[in-house]
Design a protein around this motif. Structure first.
Motif, mmCIF file in Angstrom:
data_model
loop_
_atom_site.group_PDB
_atom_site.id
_atom_site.type_symbol
_atom_site.label_atom_id
_atom_site.label_comp_id
_atom_site.label_asym_id
_atom_site.label_seq_id
_atom_site.Cartn_x
_atom_site.Cartn_y
_atom_site.Cartn_z
ATOM 1 N N GLY A 118 28.324 -37.274 43.132
ATOM 2 C CA GLY A 118 27.198 -38.173 43.391
ATOM 3 C C GLY A 118 27.530 -39.319 44.312
ATOM 4 O O GLY A 118 26.827 -39.550 45.292
ATOM 5 N N CYS A 119 28.578 -40.061 44.016
ATOM 6 C CA CYS A 119 28.915 -41.210 44.857
ATOM 7 C C CYS A 119 29.290 -40.759 46.264
ATOM 8 O O CYS A 119 29.131 -41.504 47.226
ATOM 9 C CB CYS A 119 30.023 -42.035 44.222
ATOM 10 N N HIS A 131 37.921 -32.846 43.573
ATOM 11 C CA HIS A 131 36.798 -33.610 43.059
ATOM 12 C C HIS A 131 36.477 -34.732 44.047
ATOM 13 O O HIS A 131 37.368 -35.466 44.446
ATOM 14 C CB HIS A 131 37.123 -34.204 41.688
ATOM 15 N N TYR A 132 35.197 -34.847 44.401
ATOM 16 C CA TYR A 132 34.659 -35.863 45.314
ATOM 17 C C TYR A 132 34.862 -35.455 46.779
ATOM 18 O O TYR A 132 35.804 -34.741 47.124
ATOM 19 C CB TYR A 132 35.256 -37.250 45.062
ATOM 20 N N LYS A 183 27.857 -44.036 53.697
ATOM 21 C CA LYS A 183 29.143 -44.140 54.397
ATOM 22 C C LYS A 183 30.030 -42.926 54.136
ATOM 23 O O LYS A 183 30.883 -42.589 54.941
ATOM 24 C CB LYS A 183 29.881 -45.413 53.974
ATOM 25 N N GLU A 184 29.850 -42.279 52.989
ATOM 26 C CA GLU A 184 30.676 -41.114 52.644
ATOM 27 C C GLU A 184 29.958 -39.797 52.872
ATOM 28 O O GLU A 184 30.605 -38.749 52.927
ATOM 29 C CB GLU A 184 31.122 -41.200 51.179
ATOM 30 N N LEU A 185 28.638 -39.820 53.000
ATOM 31 C CA LEU A 185 27.867 -38.579 53.111
ATOM 32 C C LEU A 185 28.310 -37.725 54.296
ATOM 33 O O LEU A 185 28.487 -36.520 54.165
ATOM 34 C CB LEU A 185 26.368 -38.887 53.197
ATOM 35 N N TRP A 186 28.528 -38.343 55.454
ATOM 36 C CA TRP A 186 28.917 -37.552 56.637
ATOM 37 C C TRP A 186 30.273 -36.888 56.442
ATOM 38 O O TRP A 186 30.487 -35.762 56.889
ATOM 39 C CB TRP A 186 28.851 -38.398 57.904
#
Length: 159
Positions: free
Chosen positions: A71-72, A49-50, A78-81
């Motif tokens: 989602g987060c 998860h995540y 900062k976490e998308l990449w």
């Protein structure tokens, strides 16, 4: 968790692996412990998860990884990449809505499984007493990995 209980009720063995420290360094510091547990485990599939948990889970080639993005991990630049790397390394990705998949730029097949309640089907009952609802993020209280050991008999068909 409810998800794990539901799986156990269907004859699937479930193990958990918890990441104790936060942030990218916390996840990376768990890597060798995770690999050790993974080698010892009879699990056939890893469900993370995540995005950051999924990235850590995917940094091995022993067992396939499925990642659920909530989602987060996609909406935070900062976490998308990191999530995009995890998507490429995982066997399958699950998003809670179509917009997140589009924002992540997913090229391979994926699933959309929404969280929550469909209010077109389930409606609150009228109450003479006002109801106050508090929403609490359980991100840090949920297990980071759900490790499944699936018995072949679960998938047998009546043919």
């Amino acid at each position: 968790s409810e998800q794990a209980k539901s799986l156990v009720d269907h004859g699937i063995e479930v193990e958990f692996y918890y990441i104790k420290r936060k942030g990218l360094l916390g996840y990376l510091s768990a890597y060798f412990s995770y690999l050790y547990e993974l080698v010892r485990s009879d699990a056939e599939i890893i469900h993370a998860h995540y995005g950051m948990s999924g990235l850590l889970a995917s940094l091995q080639f022993l067992k396939p990884v499925v990642i659920t993005f909530h989602g987060c991990d996609i909406n935070n630049e900062k976490e998308l990449w990191l999530s995009k790397i995890a998507i490429k390394l995982s066997k399958h990705s699950i998003f809670v809505n179509e917009e997140m998949a589009a924002k992540a730029g997913v090229k391979q097949e994926y699933s959309v499984i929404p969280c929550g309640v469909d209010l077109s089907i389930f409606m609150p009952k009228p109450s003479p007493i006002p109801v106050r609802i508090s929403l609490i993020s359980l991100r840090d209280f949920l297990p980071k990995f759900l490790v499944l050991n699936i018995s072949p008999s679960v998938f047998e068909t009546n043919s």
